[in-house]
Design a protein around this motif. Structure first.
Motif, PDB file in Angstrom:
ATOM      1  N   ILE A 187      88.866 -21.904  11.111  1.00 24.85           N
ATOM      2  CA  ILE A 187      89.548 -20.534  11.272  1.00 24.85           C
ATOM      3  C   ILE A 187      88.782 -19.678  12.072  1.00 24.85           C
ATOM      4  CG2 ILE A 187      91.224 -18.800  10.372  1.00 24.85           C
ATOM      5  CD1 ILE A 187      92.496 -21.463  10.312  1.00 24.85           C
TER       6      ILE A 187
ATOM      7  N   ILE B 249      89.329 -17.785  15.885  1.00 22.64           N
ATOM      8  CA  ILE B 249      89.413 -16.605  16.281  1.00 22.64           C
ATOM      9  C   ILE B 249      88.303 -15.711  16.792  1.00 22.64           C
ATOM     10  CG2 ILE B 249      91.232 -16.037  14.727  1.00 22.64           C
ATOM     11  CD1 ILE B 249      89.390 -14.595  12.780  1.00 22.64           C
TER      12      ILE B 249
ATOM     13  N   THR C 122      92.654 -24.929   4.069  1.00 20.83           N
ATOM     14  CA  THR C 122      92.242 -23.599   4.731  1.00 20.83           C
ATOM     15  C   THR C 122      91.739 -22.537   3.510  1.00 20.83           C
ATOM     16  OG1 THR C 122      93.646 -23.884   6.710  1.00 20.83           O
ATOM     17  CG2 THR C 122      92.855 -21.657   6.476  1.00 20.83           C
TER      18      THR C 122
ATOM     19  N   PRO D 148      91.111 -11.686  10.061  1.00 21.63           N
ATOM     20  CA  PRO D 148      91.626 -12.771  10.462  1.00 21.63           C
ATOM     21  C   PRO D 148      93.194 -12.955  10.605  1.00 21.63           C
ATOM     22  CG  PRO D 148      89.842 -13.494   9.178  1.00 21.63           C
ATOM     23  CD  PRO D 148      89.907 -12.058   9.123  1.00 21.63           C
ATOM     24  N   THR D 149      93.760 -12.199   9.677  1.00 18.29           N
ATOM     25  CA  THR D 149      95.339 -12.228   9.482  1.00 18.29           C
ATOM     26  C   THR D 149      95.935 -11.499  10.859  1.00 18.29           C
ATOM     27  OG1 THR D 149      95.242 -12.382   7.133  1.00 18.29           O
ATOM     28  CG2 THR D 149      97.245 -11.630   8.167  1.00 18.29           C
TER      29      THR D 149
ATOM     30  N   LEU E 104      95.357 -13.829  13.957  1.00 22.62           N
ATOM     31  CA  LEU E 104      96.099 -14.989  13.856  1.00 22.62           C
ATOM     32  C   LEU E 104      97.563 -14.255  14.220  1.00 22.62           C
ATOM     33  CD1 LEU E 104      94.894 -16.879  10.870  1.00 22.62           C
ATOM     34  CD2 LEU E 104      94.606 -17.544  13.285  1.00 22.62           C
ATOM     35  N   LYS E 105      97.837 -13.392  13.823  1.00 21.51           N
ATOM     36  CA  LYS E 105      99.048 -12.889  14.150  1.00 21.51           C
ATOM     37  C   LYS E 105      99.457 -12.259  15.733  1.00 21.51           C
ATOM     38  CE  LYS E 105     102.943  -9.538  12.420  1.00 21.51           C
ATOM     39  NZ  LYS E 105     103.255  -8.646  11.360  1.00 21.51           N
TER      40      LYS E 105
ATOM     41  N   LYS F  76      97.881 -13.913  17.617  1.00 23.67           N
ATOM     42  CA  LYS F  76      97.684 -15.276  18.599  1.00 23.67           C
ATOM     43  C   LYS F  76      96.630 -15.485  19.194  1.00 23.67           C
ATOM     44  CE  LYS F  76     102.720 -16.355  18.613  1.00 23.67           C
ATOM     45  NZ  LYS F  76     103.132 -15.205  17.504  1.00 23.67           N
TER      46      LYS F  76
ATOM     47  N   VAL G 199      93.460 -16.791  19.877  1.00 26.04           N
ATOM     48  CA  VAL G 199      93.071 -18.051  19.266  1.00 26.04           C
ATOM     49  C   VAL G 199      92.419 -18.957  20.237  1.00 26.04           C
ATOM     50  CG1 VAL G 199      94.632 -18.266  17.426  1.00 26.04           C
ATOM     51  CG2 VAL G 199      95.184 -19.442  19.606  1.00 26.04           C
TER      52      VAL G 199
ATOM     53  N   TYR H 163      96.524 -28.300  17.075  1.00 25.54           N
ATOM     54  CA  TYR H 163      95.973 -27.862  15.837  1.00 25.54           C
ATOM     55  C   TYR H 163      96.907 -28.588  14.697  1.00 25.54           C
ATOM     56  CZ  TYR H 163      95.348 -24.784  11.621  1.00 25.54           C
ATOM     57  OH  TYR H 163      95.086 -24.328  10.079  1.00 25.54           O
TER      58      TYR H 163
ATOM     59  N   ALA I  74      97.875 -19.443  10.377  1.00 27.40           N
ATOM     60  CA  ALA I  74      97.076 -20.174  11.524  1.00 27.40           C
ATOM     61  C   ALA I  74      98.057 -20.904  12.338  1.00 27.40           C
ATOM     62  CB  ALA I  74      95.891 -20.960  10.919  1.00 27.40           C
TER      63      ALA I  74
ATOM     64  N   SER J 222      99.923 -18.958  14.665  1.00 26.84           N
ATOM     65  CA  SER J 222      99.181 -18.641  15.888  1.00 26.84           C
ATOM     66  C   SER J 222      99.095 -19.514  17.039  1.00 26.84           C
ATOM     67  CB  SER J 222      97.716 -18.331  15.181  1.00 26.84           C
ATOM     68  OG  SER J 222      97.120 -19.403  15.253  1.00 26.84           O
TER      69      SER J 222
END
Length: 566
Positions: free
Chosen positions: A262, A266, A285, A360-361, A364-365, A367, A369, A374, A446, A449
């Protein structure tokens, strides 16, 4: 080449009895030699010899494992020893070495820490004790495995880049105790001999994830992650010599290894250039609290460590730490990790404003990446391994929540407890909180994302379906016996990972299995593949929909991610 490796047959006749007896003695010597070789930790003696690989800074020669029919290069250095002034600095290219280096044995483990065992959070560092160091700072090495002889690879093969587990404080290429191995020979077998495997080591614990404004000013943050990235760049430069395709790399890890996946997804704002991988697999994860490097919690821990090591009064505290011997650092490393709340880890990645730029949240929200494909796997009961079983009859959910996430307000603690009020007993609730907040919900973040890209979600439910119970199916010798032995399942479950690594699609099979058509996971479809068994012992592999109740609880965790520091 020896007679053994040529497969010659010696037939006994009265005329050649003497020669036959002599040959028998030779064979007995070879068998004894092989036994001794295995006892000292080497898989097979190097016959027939492997080609010498010139990495520019050194030449390495591995060996051909005649049992697995795989060429092994073990303990290949990818970065210079990060000791002395190189502690808490980004990895650098190794110094040049003359001659030919043998790559015949597993690398030494990086310094190891432990899972937290404290009843509350936070508490001061304690339980210091002397110990004999059996680890090494000179551990930035990797293993490479190629099916057959390297010279026989006619077309570059897809590459699996394996990142080990261990909560960012433990683990290595040889597992957690040095006797079990993340064996690339096994992955190649399970993958139908269609991949090249790279297994890496990286700095962990105090030496890998020490964080503070003072570290940022006089060194580098997240050096454990930078080690991983450096190894990925090594793959881009050198894997073609081992028969691998640098344009077809899949990063894969379990637990903290999956958490590392992860982090690379990111990394650099999702714009790592040039791209270092196309595919990503996360098995369980792992996303614990990930603070900014100068947040109160990492700064407090840094101050405690500096005080424990008598560097508080030094003009440059980090240089003081660099001047200490490794065993002194290891004593505090171990004490610090033990002081974490039960089942948690306190040396973890941080937001460093460079490699990791946002929580990270959030990333990921948005996107942001890296990667194009995945596959995510989560287990039903991810949290049970990390909850103290001795508290089964005494645990109080609000107190547990406050220890797990100290930043939660009283109102947020009450809201979180309400989310799990109907899950079961208080002990069942805290198991679910640990499993969902830190493992399962980040998996869904994830997945989301990668919207618009090929994305697949699997659910491992073979009882007891705990954290790590899936590993034995693709690394059989590493994690002990499997809880379910069924030929069809034993073939189908591990093959999904290798179908994905080879074709970026688990529906494209290199060998037929019982796994049905696997629909992509989308925010609308939310389709998963269940891997389970019946009570009668029959395999169950079928499509299911994501659990709506669980997804709603994940929405809650996302809503408070700023205070849980995820």
């Amino acid at each position: 080449m020896s007679a053994l490796s040529q497969g010659l047959v010696f037939e006994y006749t009265p005329a050649n009895a003497g020669n036959f007896r002599d040959m028998a003695k030779v064979l007995l010597f070879v068998v004894g030699f092989l036994s001794t070789w295995n006892q000292i930790g080497l898989a097979q003696p190097p016959f027939p010899p492997s080609p010498v690989i010139d990495l520019g800074y050194a030449k390495y020669q591995g060996f051909f494992n005649e049992t697995s029919q795989v060429t092994n290069f073990l303990g290949v250095r990818y970065a210079q020893e990060p000791a002395g002034n190189l502690r808490w600095r980004a990895p650098v290219t190794p110094k040049k070495l003359g001659g030919i280096q043998t790559a015949l044995s597993q690398p030494p483990q990086c310094f190891q820490g432990s899972t937290g065992i404290a009843a509350t959070n936070p508490i001061p560092i304690k339980q210091r004790r002397s110990e004999t160091v059996v680890f090494s700072e000179d551990c930035l090495m990797l293993n490479v495995y190629t099916p057959g002889h390297i010279s026989s690879v006619k077309k570059p093969l897809p590459v699996i880049f394996w990142i080990h587990a261990g909560g960012y404080v433990a683990g290595s290429a040889t597992g957690f105790d040095g006797t079990e191995v993340y064996d690339g020979n096994e992955l190649i077998r399970e993958a139908g001999r269609g991949v090249v495997v790279v297994v890496i080591q990286y700095r962990i614990g105090l030496l890998g994830f020490l964080s503070s404004a003072k570290v940022e000013a006089n060194g580098d943050l997240n050096v454990g992650l930078l080690d991983q990235q450096f190894a990925l760049k090594w793959v881009q430069s050198h894997i073609h010599q081992f028969g691998g395709d640098r344009n077809h790399v899949t990063i894969w890890g379990q637990s903290a290894g999956a958490g590392s996946v992860i982090q690379h997804i990111i990394a650099n704002g999702g714009q790592t250039q040039p791209p270092l991988f196309k595919g990503a697999i996360s098995s369980s994860t792992f996303l614990p609290s990930q603070y900014r490097f100068d947040d109160q919690i990492p700064e407090t821990m840094f101050s405690q460590i500096v005080n424990e090591l008598n560097c508080t009064s030094s003009r440059n505290q980090l240089d003081c730490l660099r001047g200490l011997d490794a065993q002194t650092l290891q004593v505090v490393n171990n004490a610090t990790t033990l002081a974490a709340f039960f089942g948690t880890f306190n040396f973890i990645p941080v937001i460093d404003d460079s490699f990791i730029r946002e929580r990270p949240t959030v990333a990921l929200k948005q996107k942001k990446v890296n990667g194009e494909f995945y596959l995510a796997m989560s287990n039903t009961n991810e949290g049970t391994f990390f909850v103290d079983t001795s508290t089964e009859n005494t645990v109080e959910v609000p107190a547990y929540l406050q220890n797990l996430f100290p930043g939660l307000s009283k109102t947020q603690v009450a809201d979180a407890a309400a989310q799990y009020a109907n899950v079961g007993t208080p002990f069942t609730q805290v198991n679910a909180i640990m499993g969902e907040a830190i493992f399962i919900c980040p998996t869904y973040f994830a997945l989301r994302s990668f919207a618009g890209k090929p994305t697949f979600k699997g659910h491992f439910a073979i009882p007891p379906a705990g954290h790590g119970n899936d590993v034995a199916y693709y690394f059989p010798s590493t994690d002990g016996p499997r809880s379910f032995n069924n030929t069809a399942f034993d073939s189908a479950f591990p093959q999904i990972f290798f179908d994905f690594a080879r074709f970026f699609d688990p529906n494209v099979k290199f060998s037929p299995t019982i796994t049905p058509q696997w629909h992509m996971w989308t925010n609308i479809g939310q389709s998963e593949m269940l891997f389970n068994r019946t009570e009668a012992g029959a395999p169950v592999i079928r499509a299911i929909s994501s659990d709506n109740a669980q997804l709603k609880r994940c929405q809650f965790w996302e809503s408070v991610s700023a205070v849980t520091a995820q």
